[in-house]
Design an enzyme around this catalytic site. Structure first.
Site, PDB file in Angstrom:
ATOM      1  N   ARG A  15       0.841  -1.213   0.000  1.00  0.00           N
ATOM      2  CA  ARG A  15       0.000   0.000   0.000  1.00  0.00           C
ATOM      3  C   ARG A  15       0.878   1.266   0.000  1.00  0.00           C
ATOM      4  NH1 ARG A  15      -0.410   4.608   2.636  1.00  0.00           N
ATOM      5  NH2 ARG A  15      -0.004   3.522   4.592  1.00  0.00           N
ATOM      6  N   ASP A  16       1.594   1.503   1.083  1.00  0.00           N
ATOM      7  CA  ASP A  16       2.365   2.744   1.187  1.00  0.00           C
ATOM      8  C   ASP A  16       3.487   2.774   0.165  1.00  0.00           C
ATOM      9  OD1 ASP A  16       3.056   5.210   2.156  1.00  0.00           O
ATOM     10  OD2 ASP A  16       3.599   4.550   4.165  1.00  0.00           O
ATOM     11  N   HIS A 217       5.597   4.450  12.583  1.00  0.00           N
ATOM     12  CA  HIS A 217       5.590   4.382  11.109  1.00  0.00           C
ATOM     13  C   HIS A 217       6.665   5.361  10.635  1.00  0.00           C
ATOM     14  CE1 HIS A 217       3.229   4.071   7.193  1.00  0.00           C
ATOM     15  NE2 HIS A 217       3.814   5.242   6.993  1.00  0.00           N
ATOM     16  N   HIS A 219       9.264   6.639   7.969  1.00  0.00           N
ATOM     17  CA  HIS A 219       9.912   6.685   6.661  1.00  0.00           C
ATOM     18  C   HIS A 219      11.393   6.954   6.932  1.00  0.00           C
ATOM     19  CE1 HIS A 219       6.377   6.606   3.845  1.00  0.00           C
ATOM     20  NE2 HIS A 219       5.778   6.755   5.016  1.00  0.00           N
ATOM     21  N   CYS A 250       7.144   9.813  -0.737  1.00  0.00           N
ATOM     22  CA  CYS A 250       6.055  10.690  -0.309  1.00  0.00           C
ATOM     23  C   CYS A 250       5.909  11.789  -1.348  1.00  0.00           C
ATOM     24  CB  CYS A 250       6.340  11.286   1.069  1.00  0.00           C
ATOM     25  SG  CYS A 250       5.113  12.520   1.571  1.00  0.00           S
ATOM     26  N   ASN A 259       9.077   3.682   3.574  1.00  0.00           N
ATOM     27  CA  ASN A 259       9.131   3.255   4.970  1.00  0.00           C
ATOM     28  C   ASN A 259      10.448   2.544   5.219  1.00  0.00           C
ATOM     29  OD1 ASN A 259       6.012   2.944   4.204  1.00  0.00           O
ATOM     30  ND2 ASN A 259       6.296   3.499   6.333  1.00  0.00           N
TER      31      ASN A 259
HETATM   32  P1  HMG Z   1     -12.109  15.270  -2.821  1.00  0.00           P
HETATM   33  O1  HMG Z   1     -11.777  15.621  -4.227  1.00  0.00           O
HETATM   34  O2  HMG Z   1     -12.207  16.358  -1.799  1.00  0.00           O
HETATM   35  O3  HMG Z   1     -13.427  14.362  -2.706  1.00  0.00           O
HETATM   36  O4  HMG Z   1     -11.058  14.188  -2.334  1.00  0.00           O
HETATM   37  P2  HMG Z   1     -14.841  14.450  -3.335  1.00  0.00           P
HETATM   38  O5  HMG Z   1     -15.741  13.810  -2.345  1.00  0.00           O
HETATM   39  O6  HMG Z   1     -15.125  15.843  -3.804  1.00  0.00           O
HETATM   40  O7  HMG Z   1     -14.702  13.489  -4.591  1.00  0.00           O
HETATM   41  C1  HMG Z   1     -13.905  13.787  -5.719  1.00  0.00           C
HETATM   42  C2  HMG Z   1     -13.945  12.633  -6.693  1.00  0.00           C
HETATM   43  O8  HMG Z   1     -13.344  11.463  -6.105  1.00  0.00           O
HETATM   44  C3  HMG Z   1     -15.357  12.218  -7.055  1.00  0.00           C
HETATM   45  O9  HMG Z   1     -15.271  11.663  -8.373  1.00  0.00           O
HETATM   46  C4  HMG Z   1     -15.647  11.119  -6.085  1.00  0.00           C
HETATM   47  O10 HMG Z   1     -16.624  10.259  -6.527  1.00  0.00           O
HETATM   48  C5  HMG Z   1     -14.323  10.421  -6.005  1.00  0.00           C
HETATM   49  P3  HMG Z   1     -15.745  12.493  -9.663  1.00  0.00           P
HETATM   50  O11 HMG Z   1     -17.154  12.866  -9.366  1.00  0.00           O
HETATM   51  O12 HMG Z   1     -14.825  13.688  -9.723  1.00  0.00           O
HETATM   52  O13 HMG Z   1     -15.549  11.528 -10.773  1.00  0.00           O
HETATM   53  N1  HMG Z   1     -14.099   9.745  -4.712  1.00  0.00           N
HETATM   54  C6  HMG Z   1     -13.710   8.460  -4.600  1.00  0.00           C
HETATM   55  N2  HMG Z   1     -13.424   7.525  -5.516  1.00  0.00           N
HETATM   56  C7  HMG Z   1     -13.053   6.309  -5.052  1.00  0.00           C
HETATM   57  N3  HMG Z   1     -12.932   6.015  -3.742  1.00  0.00           N
HETATM   58  C8  HMG Z   1     -13.214   6.927  -2.809  1.00  0.00           C
HETATM   59  C9  HMG Z   1     -13.626   8.220  -3.227  1.00  0.00           C
HETATM   60  N4  HMG Z   1     -13.953   9.339  -2.559  1.00  0.00           N
HETATM   61  C10 HMG Z   1     -14.245  10.254  -3.486  1.00  0.00           C
HETATM   62  N5  HMG Z   1     -13.086   6.614  -1.521  1.00  0.00           N
HETATM   63  C11 HMG Z   1     -10.490  12.276  -0.981  1.00  0.00           C
HETATM   64  C12 HMG Z   1     -11.128  13.645  -1.031  1.00  0.00           C
HETATM   65  C13 HMG Z   1     -10.303  11.901   0.470  1.00  0.00           C
HETATM   66  C14 HMG Z   1     -11.377  11.261  -1.696  1.00  0.00           C
HETATM   67  C15 HMG Z   1      -9.138  12.347  -1.723  1.00  0.00           C
HETATM   68  O14 HMG Z   1      -8.417  13.430  -1.207  1.00  0.00           O
HETATM   69  C16 HMG Z   1      -8.323  11.092  -1.570  1.00  0.00           C
HETATM   70  O15 HMG Z   1      -8.646  10.050  -2.118  1.00  0.00           O
HETATM   71  N6  HMG Z   1      -7.248  11.161  -0.813  1.00  0.00           N
HETATM   72  C17 HMG Z   1      -6.431   9.970  -0.512  1.00  0.00           C
HETATM   73  C18 HMG Z   1      -5.020  10.341  -0.523  1.00  0.00           C
HETATM   74  C19 HMG Z   1      -4.189   9.123  -0.220  1.00  0.00           C
HETATM   75  O16 HMG Z   1      -4.551   7.984  -0.487  1.00  0.00           O
HETATM   76  N7  HMG Z   1      -3.006   9.362   0.341  1.00  0.00           N
HETATM   77  C20 HMG Z   1      -2.088   8.327   0.651  1.00  0.00           C
HETATM   78  C21 HMG Z   1      -2.516   7.497   1.808  1.00  0.00           C
HETATM   79  S1  HMG Z   1      -2.160   8.243   3.382  1.00  0.00           S
HETATM   80  C22 HMG Z   1      -0.478   7.981   3.618  1.00  0.00           C
HETATM   81  O17 HMG Z   1       0.194   7.502   2.758  1.00  0.00           O
HETATM   82  C23 HMG Z   1       0.132   8.322   4.964  1.00  0.00           C
HETATM   83  C24 HMG Z   1       0.429   7.087   5.809  1.00  0.00           C
HETATM   84  O18 HMG Z   1       1.285   6.191   5.132  1.00  0.00           O
HETATM   85  C25 HMG Z   1       1.086   7.510   7.130  1.00  0.00           C
HETATM   86  C26 HMG Z   1       2.274   8.439   6.926  1.00  0.00           C
HETATM   87  O19 HMG Z   1       3.265   8.046   6.300  1.00  0.00           O
HETATM   88  O20 HMG Z   1       2.149   9.579   7.367  1.00  0.00           O
HETATM   89  C27 HMG Z   1      -0.860   6.332   6.130  1.00  0.00           C
HETATM   90 MG    MG Z   2       3.452   6.350   5.087  1.00  0.00          MG
END
Ligand code: HMG
Ligand code: MG
Length: 320
Positions: A15-16, A217, A219, A250, A259
């Protein structure tokens, strides 16, 4: 092994790690093979993907197919990251349409940040909005019988707003714990944290949440992740996230690496008082995660992706 010294690893490479791979979309079959190899090598926790917006993170688009394709090992948790109710609905529909024993997954991960700037960049909302959203998702996931793991990002430094206030991290971590997360993983997202900063952070966060409910966690951008893990172990943390071959990066921090490599953690703890819990029987010892097999997987996936293997242990073993 003394139960106090059992360490749990959460393998987050699929995933990450893979979410950050540039270029061509990684085939579902390769993700499935990676997850299967990791579980067979002894991992009890393998984060399998995420149900996030494919516009935001194109590499995670095939997660439903990945979950369906995995050869489920009994006792292994294949968590899936969900950012909102939409993501959880997608997962629940998938589970309902594909009943199996064991189920496709029994766990979701939810995530919030400790700063508004990072929260906006990652999820397009403030920390307060993200916590509100996450509380609903967590409630609904628990009601569905899933267990929920929480992440807090940028617990030491934020690529946009600099040093992060440990008190704020404590508050956000406690909110996730109070919502019902069985564990909260503290993310040094940019990988610049140092042992003394980890120590100060944990001193503060432990005031709000029992240390056995915390995970690290780290990195490894600055090469301090192993030192940070050793410091967190001294503070009582027993769960760490790691990524085979050091997969990852990132998108918001130029130069940030993945990580900490799983191989490097296993090597650092081998022969110590700490015992890494796993699925694989080691003659004369308890079940563990098999370092040699993880090293092989690190080389295999690096080759498949055409990327460097950044695990020091992986390189050391190969050079022997
Ligand atoms: P948004 O644009 O504000 O959301 O994004 P929205 O509700 O306005 O939706 C926009 C579009 O996305 C729409 O589609 C929705 O249907 C679709 P359109 O009408 O434009 O075709 N949508 C989705 N599609 C599939 N699955 C969903 C979903 N939700 C909305 N669940 C949102 C807000 C949260 C969705 C967006 O910002 C997002 O997906 N962010 C995720 C970012 C991400 O995955 N980051 C990496 C993971 S976190 C990480 O890595 C950190 C971690 O490792 C710890 C660390 O290292 O710190 C965990
Ligand atoms: Mg991470």
């Amino acid at each position: 092994p003394d139960p106090k010294n059992i360490v749990n690893l959460v393998e987050v490479g699929p995933r990450d790690g893979l979410q950050n791979e540039k270029g061509a979309i990684i085939p579902v079959s390769l993700k499935v093979e990676l997850i299967n190899r990791l579980a067979r090598a002894g991992h009890l926790n393998v984060e399998a993907g995420s149900f996030v917006s494919p516009k935001w993170v194109p590499q995670m688009a095939g997660t439903a197919e990945v979950l369906k394709g995995i050869e489920k090992q009994p006792g292994v948790h294949y968590a899936v990251l969900v950012p909102n109710q939409r993501g959880l609905d997608h997962l629940v529909e998938l589970l309902d349409a594909n009943p199996s024993n064991p189920p496709l997954t029994d766990e979701v991960s939810v995530f919030v940040a400790a700063t508004d700037a990072f929260s906006r960049a990652n999820t397009n909302c403030t920390v307060a909005e993200s916590l509100e959203r996450t509380a609903v998702v967590t409630r609904n996931a628990l009601d569905r019988g899933l267990r929920v793991r929480g992440y807090v990002s940028v617990v030491i430094r934020c690529p946009f707003s600099g040093e992060v206030d440990a008190k704020r991290v404590r508050e956000v971590t406690k909110e996730l714990y109070d919502m019902g997360c069985y564990e909260v993983s503290l993310g040094d997202t940019v990988g610049l944290g140092r042992p003394h900063e980890v120590a100060a952070l944990l001193e503060e966060v432990k005031k709000g949440v029992p240390v056995e409910k915390l995970a690290g966690h780290f990195h490894d951008t600055s090469g301090t992740a192993i030192a940070n893990i050793m410091t967190a172990l001294e503070h009582g943390v027993r769960t760490f996230d790691s990524s085979v071959g050091g997969l990852g990066g990132c998108p918001y921090s130029p130069g940030a690496t993945g990580n900490v490599a799983t191989e490097d953690v296993l090597y650092a703890l081998q022969g110590s008082k700490y015992h890494v819990a796993g699925l694989v029987d080691v003659p004369g010892r308890a079940k563990t995660v098999d370092l040699e097999r993880i090293v092989d997987i690190g080389w295999w996936i690096s080759e498949q992706l055409g990327r460097e293997n950044i695990s020091r242990t992986g390189r050391m073993v190969k050079a022997r």
